[in-house]
Design a protein around this motif. Sequence first.
Motif, PDB file in Angstrom:
ATOM      1  N   SER A 632       0.831  -1.197   0.000  1.00 61.22           N
ATOM      2  CA  SER A 632       0.000   0.000   0.000  1.00 61.22           C
ATOM      3  C   SER A 632       0.872   1.257   0.000  1.00 61.22           C
ATOM      4  CB  SER A 632      -0.930  -0.002   1.214  1.00 61.22           C
ATOM      5  OG  SER A 632      -0.184  -0.140   2.400  1.00 61.22           O
ATOM      6  N   THR A 633       0.324   2.336  -0.540  1.00 56.76           N
ATOM      7  CA  THR A 633       1.052   3.600  -0.634  1.00 56.76           C
ATOM      8  C   THR A 633       1.042   4.321   0.706  1.00 56.76           C
ATOM      9  OG1 THR A 633       0.424   3.809  -2.958  1.00 56.76           O
ATOM     10  CG2 THR A 633       1.144   5.811  -1.839  1.00 56.76           C
ATOM     11  N   VAL A 634       2.168   4.951   1.057  1.00 56.44           N
ATOM     12  CA  VAL A 634       2.270   5.776   2.258  1.00 56.44           C
ATOM     13  C   VAL A 634       2.851   7.128   1.849  1.00 56.44           C
ATOM     14  CG1 VAL A 634       2.574   3.787   3.774  1.00 56.44           C
ATOM     15  CG2 VAL A 634       4.583   4.944   2.834  1.00 56.44           C
ATOM     16  N   PHE A 635       2.658   8.111   2.712  1.00 51.75           N
ATOM     17  CA  PHE A 635       3.221   9.433   2.456  1.00 51.75           C
ATOM     18  C   PHE A 635       4.405   9.642   3.393  1.00 51.75           C
ATOM     19  CE2 PHE A 635       3.634  14.021   2.974  1.00 51.75           C
ATOM     20  CZ  PHE A 635       3.605  14.449   1.649  1.00 51.75           C
ATOM     21  N   ALA A 636       5.524  10.052   2.819  1.00 52.44           N
ATOM     22  CA  ALA A 636       6.748  10.259   3.599  1.00 52.44           C
ATOM     23  C   ALA A 636       7.176  11.712   3.530  1.00 52.44           C
ATOM     24  CB  ALA A 636       7.861   9.359   3.065  1.00 52.44           C
ATOM     25  N   LYS A 637       7.371  12.316   4.677  1.00 53.72           N
ATOM     26  CA  LYS A 637       7.920  13.669   4.693  1.00 53.72           C
ATOM     27  C   LYS A 637       9.348  13.679   4.156  1.00 53.72           C
ATOM     28  CE  LYS A 637       4.991  15.204   8.527  1.00 53.72           C
ATOM     29  NZ  LYS A 637       4.964  15.779   9.901  1.00 53.72           N
ATOM     30  N   GLU A 638      10.061  12.572   4.404  1.00 53.22           N
ATOM     31  CA  GLU A 638      11.377  12.372   3.811  1.00 53.22           C
ATOM     32  C   GLU A 638      11.444  10.927   3.333  1.00 53.22           C
ATOM     33  OE1 GLU A 638      14.797  14.685   5.947  1.00 53.22           O
ATOM     34  OE2 GLU A 638      13.470  13.892   7.505  1.00 53.22           O
ATOM     35  N   VAL A 639      11.943  10.718   2.136  1.00 53.67           N
ATOM     36  CA  VAL A 639      12.059   9.362   1.598  1.00 53.67           C
ATOM     37  C   VAL A 639      13.513   9.109   1.212  1.00 53.67           C
ATOM     38  CG1 VAL A 639      11.475  10.080  -0.759  1.00 53.67           C
ATOM     39  CG2 VAL A 639      11.163   7.698  -0.069  1.00 53.67           C
TER      40      VAL A 639
END
Length: 807
Positions: A632-639
Amino acid sequence: GVRGLLWGCPYLTTRIYLSPPDLAPAWIQTILPLGCLAASRLVQKPGLVVPALSQPQSKTASQLLNRGWLGLAMAEMTRSRAAMAPVKLLTIVIILLGAAIFYGDRRMVARSILIPTVDDHKSRGKNFRGNGTTPSYANLRRGHFLQDGRGDRGRSRAEMFQGAANFLQSLRQRYAKKKLRPQPHCNVTSTGLRFFNRGIQYHFVGKNVSAVEQSFGPPEDAACNFVAMQFNVSKQRLDAELTKRTYLSAFKTTGQCGELGGDSSAFDWDPEMPLTCLGNNFGGMLGPANLQECRKVSPGGSLVERWLEKNLNGDAPLTCLKKHIEIAGQNDVVDLTAIENAASRRAQDGSRLRKEMQDGCLKKGFGSNQNWYEQLYTIWIGSVISGSTPDLEAAARILSDLSGVVDDPTLASCVEGLMPSLSENADHNSTDYLLWKKWGFQILPSTMTDSPTSLLRSFSDSLGGVLPPPPTMIYGRNAAVGQMVNVKNEAYFPGCTAWWNACTGLKNSLAAFKDVKATELFPEWKGQMGRETLREETLDLCAKDEERCPFPVYEIVIQLHQCYCNAFFHFSIEIWPRIAPFLETLLSDDVPQFAIRIGCPKNEGGYSLFHQYFSLYGLNGTRGFEILPHDSTVFAKEVLMPTEGFSHSPLLNYWGLVSAREAVHRRIRPRRHLSEKKVVLVIIRDSSRRGDGDVFNQYFLEVLAKGLQDKYEIRPYKSSDKNLMACLECQVKEFMSADVVIGSHGAGLSLVLFAKTGATVIERIVQLGDSAIYAELPFIMGMKYFPLAANAPAEAYRDAILFADLA
């Protein structure tokens, strides 16, 4: 003598505790303080205790102990009888600690709390972070590693990757600098996408990667929202890797060379073509750039080269063939003149004969029922007789009649004479010569510099011509992390291998947003919202308001998504090692909380196994990180995206693998066994889809044990052992303690990564199409490797072990 001991006790005790474990074994650390205590007790005179490190005599024992001066404290405490009770207690504690250090980890907490480091004295009690607290165990341990050759900050004598210990800070600084000076094309407002693949090494090691810039390409199409860094290998470490001991023996069978694409496909590399999912991929090889080179580094191929070198003109084998024809009574059947002419033509057309002989000799590995030099002779006469007549049926009849007398003693002596020498001064009665004569075993101590990596040598940015470039890290902010990584106006492929298509179907960047409900998130939007616009608006929303973001939000996400999560080999060799070069930061006390995204389809298992793998590094639930196993997709402030793993090639994943091996060996000790016998670990798949319990059965184990006598302990490693299979660390310990590993081609051999340096690995080749991944892995780890045919008897395994012992 007692006074002299007392004079040096405090200094020696402290220096011993500050020394690397290899220089100060645990028993010395235990005995020396007790000797100081005994000497102090004998004299009982206050004036004799002279501080060795200029410590004032007025300090009390407790003050000295708090400062870490163990030897001084013990001597001070013996000055009065009133202090003897604490001394006795301290003696007992030291004995217990010594026993724990001797049998456990040499860097345990109990040892570290007694060590004042150089940095502690310079900072007057502050730790490395400068927070004014008492030095923590972790920081003391890091200080100890600086002397142990495993430290950070660029001061360690064995630092592997320059700057990797502070990689997160460096990437943030580079990103901020890039944002301050955006390139012109980055200022254009658009929903159009730029796609990037393989970041730094998008052409692998062929082009334009020696100097890593802030962009992925020319200025006009460079990334605006991704930065990348390459963490160069220190010169000292590179020299050590290039000169480390390896063993040249065999890297493929000739059958594997042919099955992996024949004269094209896997071995044809076009240096002008970018490395993409559609071409220029590897099939798991130790560097041969074409089929001919592959054959040369196979067991049969290398023997063929030596046989042909000795019998280049064909006169000697022709003499044997004439004798062979006479013994078989075929003089009136064959045309000797035609055979002589055919032999001459074969000698002149060396490439054709070489190919025929390489394809036939030891095609499935060592352990054939027929001696290798008899195989070569048989292939040679088959080629000559077939070339002497256009009647193929007649040639087949002649060969059939000849095959019945191959074992004739007179002929056998002649055929044996065609065999090349093992070495110039070989003793024909020595064990290694006899084993070489019987099976064809050969092994040559060498170094990585001498490895047959002609493919890597053709790339300008390979290190030393034999190793891939250093690890890299891609960095971005405010990213939707799925199978692709989406940031504003840009998307990035985490990898592209031969197996990538099978896992993802090359889904496009917009797939992550297909379930986002635009009308609910953006009720104020008028009209139809296109998918490109939805993508940009969703990313912007998540960056500003995480409560409304349709994806789970994380501060930092490390993207390890590649493919085949439930495939043990692929995860072990291609995915898990990718973060190993950066563990210094990830294990530090002040690292922010982060998540590791594996990205497996939800119907695939392995969740527990993932946790066990990262626990091998020391990453666990107490260190503030989370594993995101599913797709599943997640949102990262930093990747963060480390160098992706290359499919089916341990060599191309070299830096991740050597880092992972070292990290695990620092934390885990091998299984202890009281016997001095060497351990032979036999992997038996008695409860798996590729079962071989009927091959490595009880009879096999008994024959192997009998042949090796009392010098080896045979230890079965069964897939039916549920307790063992449920404990990854237990499996790793088994391999760490093994001197020899035997197993069929398959994922179980992945753990050879942790076996002893110099161990022997014997792989049973199940079918010709088996890739050579388990030949590469032992080679780059400094182990000896032998491929054996699927039907090789136990005697062949026994002899391979004995032969390897002689190398």
